[in-house]
Write a protein that holds these residues in place. Sequence first.
Motif, PDB file in Angstrom:
ATOM      1  N   ALA A  32       2.507  10.497  37.961  1.00 18.55           N
ATOM      2  CA  ALA A  32       2.111  11.819  38.465  1.00 18.55           C
ATOM      3  C   ALA A  32       3.164  12.861  38.100  1.00 18.55           C
ATOM      4  CB  ALA A  32       1.910  11.764  39.974  1.00 18.55           C
ATOM      5  N   ALA A  33       3.730  12.742  36.927  1.00 12.75           N
ATOM      6  CA  ALA A  33       4.822  13.616  36.501  1.00 12.75           C
ATOM      7  C   ALA A  33       4.406  15.081  36.467  1.00 12.75           C
ATOM      8  CB  ALA A  33       5.312  13.194  35.123  1.00 12.75           C
ATOM      9  N   THR A  34       5.320  15.929  36.894  1.00 11.75           N
ATOM     10  CA  THR A  34       5.114  17.378  36.804  1.00 11.75           C
ATOM     11  C   THR A  34       6.356  18.016  36.202  1.00 11.75           C
ATOM     12  OG1 THR A  34       6.034  17.884  38.994  1.00 11.75           O
ATOM     13  CG2 THR A  34       3.671  17.349  38.874  1.00 11.75           C
ATOM     14  N   TRP A  35       6.165  19.182  35.631  1.00 18.72           N
ATOM     15  CA  TRP A  35       7.300  19.910  35.061  1.00 18.72           C
ATOM     16  C   TRP A  35       8.288  20.314  36.159  1.00 18.72           C
ATOM     17  CZ3 TRP A  35       9.666  20.167  30.766  1.00 18.72           C
ATOM     18  CH2 TRP A  35      10.527  21.221  30.460  1.00 18.72           C
ATOM     19  N   ASP A  36       7.770  20.681  37.308  1.00 20.77           N
ATOM     20  CA  ASP A  36       8.648  21.046  38.427  1.00 20.77           C
ATOM     21  C   ASP A  36       9.519  19.867  38.851  1.00 20.77           C
ATOM     22  OD1 ASP A  36       7.737  23.622  38.492  1.00 20.77           O
ATOM     23  OD2 ASP A  36       6.325  23.312  40.143  1.00 20.77           O
ATOM     24  N   ALA A  37       8.944  18.673  38.863  1.00 20.31           N
ATOM     25  CA  ALA A  37       9.713  17.483  39.230  1.00 20.31           C
ATOM     26  C   ALA A  37      10.799  17.208  38.198  1.00 20.31           C
ATOM     27  CB  ALA A  37       8.790  16.281  39.357  1.00 20.31           C
ATOM     28  N   TRP A 111       0.130   2.365  32.517  1.00 22.44           N
ATOM     29  CA  TRP A 111      -0.461   3.595  33.025  1.00 22.44           C
ATOM     30  C   TRP A 111      -1.910   3.734  32.559  1.00 22.44           C
ATOM     31  CZ3 TRP A 111       3.345   8.339  32.553  1.00 22.44           C
ATOM     32  CH2 TRP A 111       4.486   8.096  33.347  1.00 22.44           C
ATOM     33  N   ALA A 112      -2.682   4.465  33.334  1.00 21.93           N
ATOM     34  CA  ALA A 112      -4.014   4.851  32.902  1.00 21.93           C
ATOM     35  C   ALA A 112      -3.905   5.835  31.738  1.00 21.93           C
ATOM     36  CB  ALA A 112      -4.776   5.494  34.059  1.00 21.93           C
ATOM     37  N   ALA A 113      -4.922   5.852  30.893  1.00 27.85           N
ATOM     38  CA  ALA A 113      -4.893   6.719  29.711  1.00 27.85           C
ATOM     39  C   ALA A 113      -4.712   8.186  30.090  1.00 27.85           C
ATOM     40  CB  ALA A 113      -6.162   6.531  28.892  1.00 27.85           C
ATOM     41  N   LYS A 114      -5.366   8.616  31.165  1.00 25.48           N
ATOM     42  CA  LYS A 114      -5.238  10.014  31.584  1.00 25.48           C
ATOM     43  C   LYS A 114      -3.808  10.345  31.991  1.00 25.48           C
ATOM     44  CE  LYS A 114      -7.066  13.589  34.641  1.00 25.48           C
ATOM     45  NZ  LYS A 114      -5.694  14.123  34.882  1.00 25.48           N
ATOM     46  N   ASP A 115      -3.148   9.449  32.711  1.00 23.25           N
ATOM     47  CA  ASP A 115      -1.761   9.682  33.111  1.00 23.25           C
ATOM     48  C   ASP A 115      -0.851   9.750  31.886  1.00 23.25           C
ATOM     49  OD1 ASP A 115      -2.305   9.775  35.839  1.00 23.25           O
ATOM     50  OD2 ASP A 115      -2.088   7.608  36.065  1.00 23.25           O
TER      51      ASP A 115
END
Length: 224
Positions: A32-37, A111-115
């Motif tokens: 669930a990576a985000t740029w903010d993280a 990981w799932a492809a979408k992730d």
Amino acid sequence: MTGSLWQARPPRALVVFDVNIYLDVARILGPAATWDAFLELAVKHANEPLPHRRDAALDSLRALAISKSGKYEPGVKLEIWFGQHLDDTTYFKLIQDAGAADRVEDCGFGWAAKDADDFMELLVDPFWCEDDNFVSGDPIGYETPPLDHEDGCVYAIARDAGSENYSYERFCVTRDVDFRNAALKGDIEVMHPHEWVAHVRGKISNGNPMSRMIPKRVDAPSVA
């Protein structure tokens, strides 16, 4: 472009990050990576010792973060370059089954492809796509041996990267000790992530050159 105009252009530096650097960041951030993280962790650990005492993967994150600024020494731009081989291999490791190999280091993340797609779009592709800093095609390994095929492909990307209109100082950043310590004939300097962070910091601050010297051989960074 004439030779005199080419010579008038300021030199640049470029860096190519090995697959293991991007995978370090993927492990830290999770699917669930985000740029903010990413930025939050980069700021949180920015002033901690090099190499990081608890988790060497944080050095990989800091190496990417400091490079994204494009800052190097005065008058010299730093470019991050990528390549099709790195793109394909990073994506494959993200979706590869977590138990798909005998050795832990050869297993994927499951990981799932979408992730995996989201991670590539968020934290891999943006490092090169804005300036089209991308080497297409599957390179033939460079300096193999002593490098194995995968490391030779990364080294070849660093060799082939860059615009023909500039002269470059070239670097590879890897967590692979054998890659780091190999006796290579190319003009590309190979460093561990914590060495790269220290090197770029020294260039930006224009500090004492002796404080930025890199040893010929290093031991493996600690991994949590």
